[in-house]
Design an enzyme around this catalytic site. Structure first.
Site, PDB file in Angstrom:
ATOM      1  CG  HIS A  51      -6.824   2.529   3.120  1.00  0.00           C
ATOM      2  ND1 HIS A  51      -5.841   1.557   3.258  1.00  0.00           N
ATOM      3  CD2 HIS A  51      -6.762   2.915   1.824  1.00  0.00           C
ATOM      4  CE1 HIS A  51      -5.232   1.371   2.103  1.00  0.00           C
ATOM      5  NE2 HIS A  51      -5.764   2.179   1.213  1.00  0.00           N
ATOM      6  CB  ALA A  85       0.967  -0.464   4.865  1.00  0.00           C
ATOM      7  CG  HIS A 144      -4.604  -7.300   0.168  1.00  0.00           C
ATOM      8  ND1 HIS A 144      -4.613  -6.341  -0.811  1.00  0.00           N
ATOM      9  CD2 HIS A 144      -3.583  -6.990   1.004  1.00  0.00           C
ATOM     10  CE1 HIS A 144      -3.643  -5.481  -0.573  1.00  0.00           C
ATOM     11  NE2 HIS A 144      -2.997  -5.847   0.513  1.00  0.00           N
ATOM     12  CB  SER A 146      -0.860   0.063   1.272  1.00  0.00           C
ATOM     13  OG  SER A 146      -1.875  -0.880   1.209  1.00  0.00           O
ATOM     14  CG  MET A 162      -5.172  -6.855   6.751  1.00  0.00           C
ATOM     15  SD  MET A 162      -6.538  -5.813   6.226  1.00  0.00           S
ATOM     16  CE  MET A 162      -6.852  -4.857   7.718  1.00  0.00           C
ATOM     17  CB  SER A 163      -0.346  -8.402   2.450  1.00  0.00           C
ATOM     18  OG  SER A 163       0.683  -7.597   3.010  1.00  0.00           O
ATOM     19  CG  ASN A 172      -1.965   1.840  11.478  1.00  0.00           C
ATOM     20  OD1 ASN A 172      -1.649   1.437  10.353  1.00  0.00           O
ATOM     21  ND2 ASN A 172      -2.555   1.059  12.355  1.00  0.00           N
ATOM     22  CG  HIS A 189      -2.676  -2.621  -3.834  1.00  0.00           C
ATOM     23  ND1 HIS A 189      -1.616  -3.411  -3.500  1.00  0.00           N
ATOM     24  CD2 HIS A 189      -3.044  -2.005  -2.690  1.00  0.00           C
ATOM     25  CE1 HIS A 189      -1.367  -3.308  -2.201  1.00  0.00           C
ATOM     26  NE2 HIS A 189      -2.220  -2.457  -1.695  1.00  0.00           N
ATOM     27  CE1 TYR A 217      -8.683  -6.104   1.073  1.00  0.00           C
ATOM     28  CE2 TYR A 217      -6.933  -6.656   2.604  1.00  0.00           C
ATOM     29  CZ  TYR A 217      -7.447  -5.847   1.617  1.00  0.00           C
ATOM     30  OH  TYR A 217      -6.725  -4.782   1.169  1.00  0.00           O
ATOM     31  CD  GLU A 218      -7.943  -7.293  -3.298  1.00  0.00           C
ATOM     32  OE1 GLU A 218      -8.261  -6.967  -4.457  1.00  0.00           O
ATOM     33  OE2 GLU A 218      -6.777  -7.254  -2.880  1.00  0.00           O
TER      34      GLU A 218
END
Ligand code: HPA
Length: 272
Positions: free
Chosen positions: A247, A113, A83, A30, A211-212, A235, A61, A85-86
């Site tokens: 995000h 990230a 990802h 990201s 998440m990756s 963060n 992306h 989650y997609e």
């Protein structure tokens, strides 16, 4: 078409489009995708052109392989990633890594990230991944084993190659690039974690959460590649600070450390 045939068809297409034969690949996370713009002698292949390729749907992306030369080395940048989650199975989202292995890549540099779980970190901290915890609930190696790539039960005890990490830490220090080292935990997303989950992950030994990266690292390890991972802590993870996560903050911090991150990736390439 089975997975092996899909990989073979995609790899043949990619090889037909390029004369470079890089042994180093970078997967950019990201807000970090513009590193590809710094390559010389670029050839760009959009994922939409490559047979059987998954298409990223997240803003920031782009979805392309960019082949070129950087730091005197031939490299291929996978700009953007898909990802878990997609919604696609992990075997599908890691297809680009299998294709990179099939075209001769030997070292995979993964960037992402991530949220800071280690209380000593700050937004903007760069973290070399020493190891990971697969908390995603899935695994891209489930299913028939791809014998052409690796064994049924691959070893993961030196996945984020120790020798490379040592060289990277030395080079980063020599170039005045602050670099932490820690454990990355993958959570499926797409929601950010709860504060209770983050406390649990800290107890489990995680320094960063994202998440990756883990699916790609597992497939790369199975394929016999050396793996390097870098997290940009964009963060502090949920509950660490009395603020909500979004995000926009992730992208904003990634933009702020942009120049330092580029320097770190240059340093990594020197070591590969
Ligand atoms: N959690 C999960 N993934 C992330 C985060 C986070 O706090 N920040 C950036 N990616």
């Amino acid at each position: 078409m089975n997975l092996q045939d899909k990989i073979t068809a995609a790899a043949e297409y990619v090889l037909s489009k390029i004369s470079l034969r890089p042994t180093i690949a970078l997967v950019l996370g990201s807000g970090l995708g513009d590193y590809a713009d710094t390559l010389e002698q670029c050839v760009k292949i959009p994922y939409s052109e490559i047979p059987n390729f998954p298409q990223p749907t997240v803003e920031g992306h782009t979805g392309a392989f960019v082949f070129g030369v950087k730091e005197g080395k031939q490299v291929v940048v996978a700009q953007g990633r898909v990802h878990y989650y997609e919604g696609l199975p992990m075997q599908e989202i890691t297809l680009p890594v299998r294709v990179l292995a099939a075209i001769g890549v030997k070292t995979l540099v993964l960037t992402n990230a991530a949220g800071g779980v280690n209380l000593g970190y700050k937004p903007g901290t760069l973290m070399l991944i020493s190891d990971h915890i697969n908390y995603s609930g899935a695994n891209p190696l489930i299913g028939p084993n791809l014998d052409k790539f690796g064994p049924r039960f691959p070893d993961m005890s030196d996945l984020y190659t120790r020798d490379l990490r040592t060289a990277i830490k030395e080079t980063a220090a020599a170039r005045n690039i602050p670099l932490e080292e820690g454990v990355y935990l993958m959570y499926s997303g797409p929601n950010y974690e709860t504060p209770a989950e983050i406390r649990a992950f800290r107890t489990l030994g995680a320094d960063a959460v994202g998440m990756s990266t883990v699916p790609e690292a597992l497939v790369a390890g199975h394929s016999g590649l050396q793996v390097v991972g870098v997290s940009c802590i964009t963060n502090m993870a949920a509950g660490v600070l009395p603020v909500k996560l979004n995000h926009a903050e992730v992208v904003e911090t990634a933009n702020r450390v942009h120049d330092l991150f580029h320097k770190l990736v240059d340093a990594i390439l020197q070591c590969c």
